[in-house]
Design an enzyme around this catalytic site. Structure first.
Site, PDB file in Angstrom:
ATOM      1  CE1 TYR A 231      -9.352  -3.076   0.581  1.00  0.00           C
ATOM      2  CE2 TYR A 231      -8.902  -1.059   0.218  1.00  0.00           C
ATOM      3  CZ  TYR A 231      -8.212  -1.885   0.700  1.00  0.00           C
ATOM      4  OH  TYR A 231      -7.172  -2.329   0.900  1.00  0.00           O
TER       5      TYR A 231
ATOM      6  CD  GLU B  82      -8.686  -8.939  -3.698  1.00  0.00           C
ATOM      7  OE1 GLU B  82      -7.686  -9.449  -3.254  1.00  0.00           O
ATOM      8  OE2 GLU B  82     -10.005  -8.838  -3.114  1.00  0.00           O
TER       9      GLU B  82
ATOM     10  CE  LYS C 258      -4.076  -2.414   2.563  1.00  0.00           C
ATOM     11  NZ  LYS C 258      -4.894  -2.315   3.575  1.00  0.00           N
TER      12      LYS C 258
ATOM     13  CG  HIS D 187      -5.236  -5.975  -0.345  1.00  0.00           C
ATOM     14  ND1 HIS D 187      -6.284  -6.039   0.291  1.00  0.00           N
ATOM     15  CD2 HIS D 187      -5.113  -6.986  -1.508  1.00  0.00           C
ATOM     16  CE1 HIS D 187      -6.968  -7.216  -0.748  1.00  0.00           C
ATOM     17  NE2 HIS D 187      -6.470  -7.694  -0.971  1.00  0.00           N
TER      18      HIS D 187
ATOM     19  CG  ASN E 141      -3.376  -2.507   6.944  1.00  0.00           C
ATOM     20  OD1 ASN E 141      -3.660  -2.205   6.004  1.00  0.00           O
ATOM     21  ND2 ASN E 141      -4.440  -3.455   7.381  1.00  0.00           N
TER      22      ASN E 141
END
Ligand code: IDP
Ligand code: MG
Length: 151
Positions: free
Chosen positions: A50, A127, A10, A116, A113
């Protein structure tokens, strides 16, 4: 079972210079990287990626976060890759992530975080298709395969 999964460093992981170390962990495990590219995710793609979280309190901040800078997208192949990559990443909340996992070693809060990973075989398929064209997925043999797997 050999599986393909989708993984992403990310924007915070990219900004913090962790791309190399994160990719290294997957290579060290013997996983095969079959696709990789950097991109700044357009808002529409972030929304599709998402979509399961639409309406939740963290949805809008999540969209801002994931579109805030370039990310590193990967497709990874290996034994039980979908669950194994998630295990290597650790729990969603880094405070619950075990040391030794990516989140447990490199992050502190859920909203930053750093990685992914697809959470099921349906998500993985969806995805990978969302982020890569067929011609961007590499099919190749790696020379370590004879030593990674039993015949
Ligand atoms: P996952 O990334 O471990 O699959 P999900 O529940 O699918 O976790 O949530 C997607 C992402 O949304 C998380 O990785 C995190 O970046 C963000 N997120 C989830 N819950 C929260 C929250 O309570 N606060 C802030 N961000 C959240
Ligand atoms: Mg998820």
């Amino acid at each position: 079972m050999i599986e393909k999964t989708f993984a992403m460093v990310k924007p915070d992981g990219v900004q913090r210079g962790l791309v190399g170390r994160i990719v290294q962990r997957f290579e060290d495990r013997g996983f095969k990287i079959i696709a990789m590219k950097m991109m700044k995710i357009p808002k529409e793609l972030a929304e599709r990626h998402y979509e399961e979280h639409k309406g939740k309190g963290f949805y809008e901040p999540l969209l801002s976060y994931i579109t805030s800078g370039p990310v590193l997208c990967m497709a990874i192949e290996g034994e039980n890759a979908i669950a194994a990559v998630r295990t290597m990443m650790g729990k969603t909340n880094p405070q619950d992530a075990t040391p030794g996992t990516i989140r447990g070693d490199f992050s502190q809060v859920t909203g930053r975080n750093i990685v992914h990973g697809s959470d099921s075989s349906e998500s993985a398929k969806r995805e990978i298709k969302l982020f890569f064209n067929d011609y961007e997925i590499q099919k190749y043999e790696k020379i370590d395969e004879v030593w990674l797997f039993e015949k």
